[in-house]
Design a protein around this motif. Sequence first.
Motif, PDB file in Angstrom:
ATOM      1  N   ILE A 191      58.288  -3.053  21.195  1.00 13.60           N
ATOM      2  CA  ILE A 191      56.852  -3.002  22.035  1.00 13.60           C
ATOM      3  C   ILE A 191      56.878  -4.085  23.008  1.00 13.60           C
ATOM      4  CG2 ILE A 191      54.817  -2.891  21.761  1.00 13.60           C
ATOM      5  CD1 ILE A 191      55.149  -1.401  18.709  1.00 13.60           C
ATOM      6  N   PRO A 192      56.757  -3.954  23.862  1.00 11.77           N
ATOM      7  CA  PRO A 192      56.261  -5.522  25.077  1.00 11.77           C
ATOM      8  C   PRO A 192      54.847  -5.843  24.838  1.00 11.77           C
ATOM      9  CG  PRO A 192      55.921  -3.247  26.520  1.00 11.77           C
ATOM     10  CD  PRO A 192      56.623  -2.745  24.929  1.00 11.77           C
ATOM     11  N   ASN A 221      57.268 -11.020  29.023  1.00  7.49           N
ATOM     12  CA  ASN A 221      57.526  -9.980  27.404  1.00  7.49           C
ATOM     13  C   ASN A 221      57.699 -10.726  27.157  1.00  7.49           C
ATOM     14  OD1 ASN A 221      57.427  -7.858  26.165  1.00  7.49           O
ATOM     15  ND2 ASN A 221      58.208  -6.380  28.012  1.00  7.49           N
ATOM     16  N   GLN A 222      57.068 -11.280  26.465  1.00 12.77           N
ATOM     17  CA  GLN A 222      58.152 -11.137  24.473  1.00 12.77           C
ATOM     18  C   GLN A 222      58.259 -10.774  23.791  1.00 12.77           C
ATOM     19  OE1 GLN A 222      56.022 -14.837  23.174  1.00 12.77           O
ATOM     20  NE2 GLN A 222      53.874 -13.599  22.818  1.00 12.77           N
ATOM     21  N   GLY A 223      57.851  -8.927  23.914  1.00 12.33           N
ATOM     22  CA  GLY A 223      57.770  -8.244  23.059  1.00 12.33           C
ATOM     23  C   GLY A 223      59.749  -7.854  22.919  1.00 12.33           C
ATOM     24  N   LEU A 250      51.867  -6.215  38.426  1.00 12.44           N
ATOM     25  CA  LEU A 250      52.985  -6.122  38.028  1.00 12.44           C
ATOM     26  C   LEU A 250      53.789  -5.588  37.801  1.00 12.44           C
ATOM     27  CD1 LEU A 250      51.106  -9.077  34.685  1.00 12.44           C
ATOM     28  CD2 LEU A 250      52.862  -9.524  36.597  1.00 12.44           C
ATOM     29  N   PRO A 251      54.534  -5.152  38.191  1.00  9.04           N
ATOM     30  CA  PRO A 251      55.860  -3.769  37.765  1.00  9.04           C
ATOM     31  C   PRO A 251      55.653  -3.972  36.481  1.00  9.04           C
ATOM     32  CG  PRO A 251      56.840  -6.131  39.203  1.00  9.04           C
ATOM     33  CD  PRO A 251      55.101  -6.274  38.617  1.00  9.04           C
ATOM     34  N   PRO A 252      56.734  -2.706  36.195  1.00 13.20           N
ATOM     35  CA  PRO A 252      57.693  -2.860  34.801  1.00 13.20           C
ATOM     36  C   PRO A 252      57.827  -3.804  35.087  1.00 13.20           C
ATOM     37  CG  PRO A 252      57.028  -0.601  35.411  1.00 13.20           C
ATOM     38  CD  PRO A 252      56.844  -1.903  36.869  1.00 13.20           C
ATOM     39  N   MET A 253      57.737  -4.663  33.348  1.00 12.43           N
ATOM     40  CA  MET A 253      58.727  -6.109  32.994  1.00 12.43           C
ATOM     41  C   MET A 253      59.461  -6.011  32.137  1.00 12.43           C
ATOM     42  SD  MET A 253      56.085  -9.025  32.841  1.00 12.43           S
ATOM     43  CE  MET A 253      57.363 -10.405  32.931  1.00 12.43           C
ATOM     44  N   GLY A 254      60.276  -5.907  31.544  1.00 14.98           N
ATOM     45  CA  GLY A 254      61.919  -6.192  30.745  1.00 14.98           C
ATOM     46  C   GLY A 254      61.536  -6.893  29.439  1.00 14.98           C
ATOM     47  N   VAL A 255      62.277  -6.812  28.239  1.00 15.89           N
ATOM     48  CA  VAL A 255      62.350  -7.859  27.622  1.00 15.89           C
ATOM     49  C   VAL A 255      63.037  -9.795  27.888  1.00 15.89           C
ATOM     50  CG1 VAL A 255      62.987  -7.601  24.931  1.00 15.89           C
ATOM     51  CG2 VAL A 255      62.347  -5.966  25.877  1.00 15.89           C
ATOM     52  N   GLY A 256      62.228 -10.393  27.356  1.00 15.63           N
ATOM     53  CA  GLY A 256      62.455 -11.506  28.008  1.00 15.63           C
ATOM     54  C   GLY A 256      62.284 -12.039  29.919  1.00 15.63           C
ATOM     55  N   GLU A 257      61.679 -10.747  29.881  1.00 12.06           N
ATOM     56  CA  GLU A 257      61.891 -11.063  31.494  1.00 12.06           C
ATOM     57  C   GLU A 257      60.033 -11.797  31.506  1.00 12.06           C
ATOM     58  OE1 GLU A 257      60.946  -8.734  36.015  1.00 12.06           O
ATOM     59  OE2 GLU A 257      61.875  -8.060  34.088  1.00 12.06           O
ATOM     60  N   ILE A 258      60.451 -12.836  32.787  1.00 15.80           N
ATOM     61  CA  ILE A 258      59.513 -13.690  33.157  1.00 15.80           C
ATOM     62  C   ILE A 258      59.254 -13.893  34.556  1.00 15.80           C
ATOM     63  CG2 ILE A 258      58.202 -15.832  33.843  1.00 15.80           C
ATOM     64  CD1 ILE A 258      60.256 -17.071  31.486  1.00 15.80           C
ATOM     65  N   ALA A 259      58.099 -13.417  34.851  1.00 18.07           N
ATOM     66  CA  ALA A 259      57.438 -12.929  36.272  1.00 18.07           C
ATOM     67  C   ALA A 259      56.198 -14.261  36.731  1.00 18.07           C
ATOM     68  CB  ALA A 259      56.595 -11.049  36.372  1.00 18.07           C
ATOM     69  N   ALA A 286      46.914  -0.974  31.695  1.00 20.45           N
ATOM     70  CA  ALA A 286      47.818  -0.050  31.485  1.00 20.45           C
ATOM     71  C   ALA A 286      49.045   0.303  30.400  1.00 20.45           C
ATOM     72  CB  ALA A 286      48.286   0.064  32.743  1.00 20.45           C
ATOM     73  N   VAL A 287      49.245  -1.353  30.480  1.00 18.69           N
ATOM     74  CA  VAL A 287      50.823  -1.618  29.396  1.00 18.69           C
ATOM     75  C   VAL A 287      50.310  -1.524  27.601  1.00 18.69           C
ATOM     76  CG1 VAL A 287      52.176  -2.876  29.018  1.00 18.69           C
ATOM     77  CG2 VAL A 287      51.656  -2.240  31.034  1.00 18.69           C
ATOM     78  N   ALA A 288      50.614  -0.560  26.973  1.00 15.94           N
ATOM     79  CA  ALA A 288      50.500  -0.647  25.421  1.00 15.94           C
ATOM     80  C   ALA A 288      51.654  -2.314  24.894  1.00 15.94           C
ATOM     81  CB  ALA A 288      51.049   0.700  24.767  1.00 15.94           C
ATOM     82  N   GLU A 289      50.628  -3.315  24.769  1.00 16.19           N
ATOM     83  CA  GLU A 289      51.249  -4.220  24.152  1.00 16.19           C
ATOM     84  C   GLU A 289      51.161  -4.109  21.971  1.00 16.19           C
ATOM     85  OE1 GLU A 289      50.375  -7.499  26.625  1.00 16.19           O
ATOM     86  OE2 GLU A 289      48.836  -6.488  27.074  1.00 16.19           O
ATOM     87  N   ARG A 290      52.282  -5.277  21.908  1.00 17.11           N
ATOM     88  CA  ARG A 290      52.069  -5.265  20.510  1.00 17.11           C
ATOM     89  C   ARG A 290      50.763  -6.340  19.996  1.00 17.11           C
ATOM     90  NH1 ARG A 290      57.262  -9.014  19.175  1.00 17.11           N
ATOM     91  NH2 ARG A 290      56.134 -10.154  19.588  1.00 17.11           N
TER      92      ARG A 290
END
Length: 852
Positions: A191-192, A221-223, A250-259, A286-290
């Motif tokens: 989960i992001p 994204n530390q999820g 913010l565009p969709p971010m991958g795991v561990g990605e930093i924007a 807009a983003v479901a987060e942990r």
Amino acid sequence: MRLAVASLAVCLLTMSLFVLVPGSEAGSWTCGGTPYATNPGTEVVRNGGFENDFASWYTRAAPPSISIAVRHSGTKSARVLSAGSAPTRLWWLPPNTMTWRVWTRNGGTDTVRTYPMTLATGTWHLLETVVDGDLGIQCLFIDGTYVDSLSVSPASTFTPTVLAFGDISTAGDAGDAYYDDLSIQDAGPPIPDYVPTSPQPPGSIEIGEFLSLPLSIRVMNQGTGSANATSTMSLFNESTPYSPFATFSLPPMGVGEIAGPFTATWTSPGVPGTYRIVAEVDTSGAVAERDEGNNRYSWTATVYPPPITTLALGSPNYLGTNVTSATPLTLSVVDRSGHGILRTEFRIDSGPWVPYSGAFTLSGEADHLVEWFSEDNVGNVEAVQGLSLRLDDTPPTSTSVIAGPSYGGQFIASASRVSLSTVDGGSLPVGVDVLQYSLDGQAWTQYVAPLGFTGPDGPRNLSFRARDLLGNTEATQSLHLILDNTAPASTSSIAGPNYGGPFITSASRISLSGADGGLPPVGLSVLEYSFDGQLWSPYSGPLGLTGADGARTLYFRATDLLGNAEAPRTLSVILDDSPPTSMSTIAGSIYGQFITSSSRISLSTVDGGSPAVGVSGLEVSLDGQNWNPYAGPFGLTGADGARTLYFRATDLLGNAEAPRTLSLILDNAPPTTELLTSPGMISVASRFSLSAGDAGSGVASTEYRVDGGRWIPYTGAFSLAVGDHVIEYRSVDRLGNSEPVRTASIRIENWKPLLALAFSIVLIIVGAALALRRSASGDSRSRRNAFLIGTVPFVLAEAATGIASWMTGVLAIPPDLDMGTFVDVGIFVAGIVAAILVQWWIRKPGVRPPPA
């Protein structure tokens, strides 16, 4: 772990805050001009323990990066330390002291620097050092921001190929990173989980009013899963959540990605207080987060009022706007933030800004604009304040003016008044405060009015000075005065002819002199004189009098250079330019110029002048010989001839009359008389004349007498009767010189009677003869009548003239051709002719002679 590294010089400059999370570090540094990249393999510590040793080292070939993370609680010193000969040691002592010490090897000198540094507690800070052995440079970064750098001396303490990041750990294996208390987290569902990270600035914010502060934040994204939707990140004031001041997509971010970082500028309010600025990720959901509760990061910003800086004027100053170059100007700052003053600067006359380090002064007389401001440690920059100051270093200039009698700037009288005045100096004078004077060393007194001086004559010393309103005091001036109230005293003297005091001549010279009084005296200004009350004239030299003789009055007075005048003095004189007048009289014989030795010459003289001084002497000189005093009547002696008598008189002033001349002729010789007779034989017709001649005065009279008779004044020629005579005669000249009597014996012959007798006899004879011849033709009566008619009258005439000549001398002969001869011859001829004619007439026929 042991590292062999060279001793390094360390530099610390400024501070930046950076929140760390586990994972690889991204970033780059520049130290000594060389860029260095972060080693991605380096991890940072996230747990809450106190980390004090975390380092790694690399050769130049390895990726040149190292990160050191230190978490502190605010109660401990955070330090980066190496064992043994550690090249770097870093302390941070809450709340605001950072000390960095650099050791150097091989004879180098350790360097310690201390910086004011505030680190927010309760958050992570990244402390990083970069050591370059080639350059001999060690640089310090705090929270990714370059702070300071130092060169290591000597540079040879480093191995040329060694490059070290961070401090050197006390344990571990060479070439390995040492991780202390690294926490390991378990993985969950994919989960992001968007969280704000790496806030800049990290921690709380302390800031001034109206300041723009760049805020930056990253999103991580530390999820465990990647996002699948675009979201929004907003920055807003907590008090106005629906009015963000910045929004990012913010565009969709991958795991561990930093924007990011996402940067926006926040402006602090103009009202002091505490404010919260919120950075919220996935504002719209807009983003479901942990973990939906970690989407916000809040900065707590405390806004402080700016400092207040005050300019204080030291002494001297006037009205807070006038100063001197000695007036200290001091800036005092009220730090209303409580975080200290970063800087206080000032400038003068729009010049360069100068850091304030202590009291300063101004220079140059002019209007100066002093401007200043302060900045505190929270960025408050005070509005520039200014004050126009007028600098005046020039003291007043005082002058003195002497009104009334004065001379040479020193000599004065009691009537003099000394006025003092002063003018403040400088191009922008502040004005005079006080003008003071001191007389003869007495106490200083404020000057209020012109000064006068009394007391005995002598020196006075007037000191005076002025002070302006800034205390600029002029050097004491002195006016050396001499009080002189004493008038001069003048005297007169007479040179040349002078008698009895008052009597003088125009050749006399009256000299005036004056001596001034006073101690010392100022000196004479003018010596004046006036004759007989006329206008006063300056005395310039000895005076002479002219004009008519008589009494004169000379007034004179002296005035000194201060106008002290003596009372007029008087000199009474009598002008006598008239010499005596001499006269001569002659008693005795004198005629015109002629005199005799018995004549007596008397001289007399009368002196001129009104009044006259009197005669001194009467002198006489004869024929240009020496002058001799006249003693009484005198006569002339010697040979007759012209004499010149000179005489002159001199009066008691020496007025000498021009020599008078008496031209005389001495004549003691009597005349000489001659008896003169007519030319030819002396006869009764002869005229005797007397001719008298005198070589001198001339003949006055001539007299004569004949035959002892009375003396008869000779008036003309005279004659003598026939006979012997004695003529006496003499002459007297006009001087009475009488000639001795002269005598002449004269015989007067008169042939007239004899000739008359002879002619009578001849006539009688001739007449008788003719009468006798008549007898032949006539009677006796006729003869008689012819004789009586033709002869007798002529005989009687001859007899008569003869008798008359004998008795009176008339018709005397000689002279031969005189009247007597003519008469006698005429009578004789006439008688002859008459006798002949009568006889002739009688002989005519029929003629009868007239009756006799």
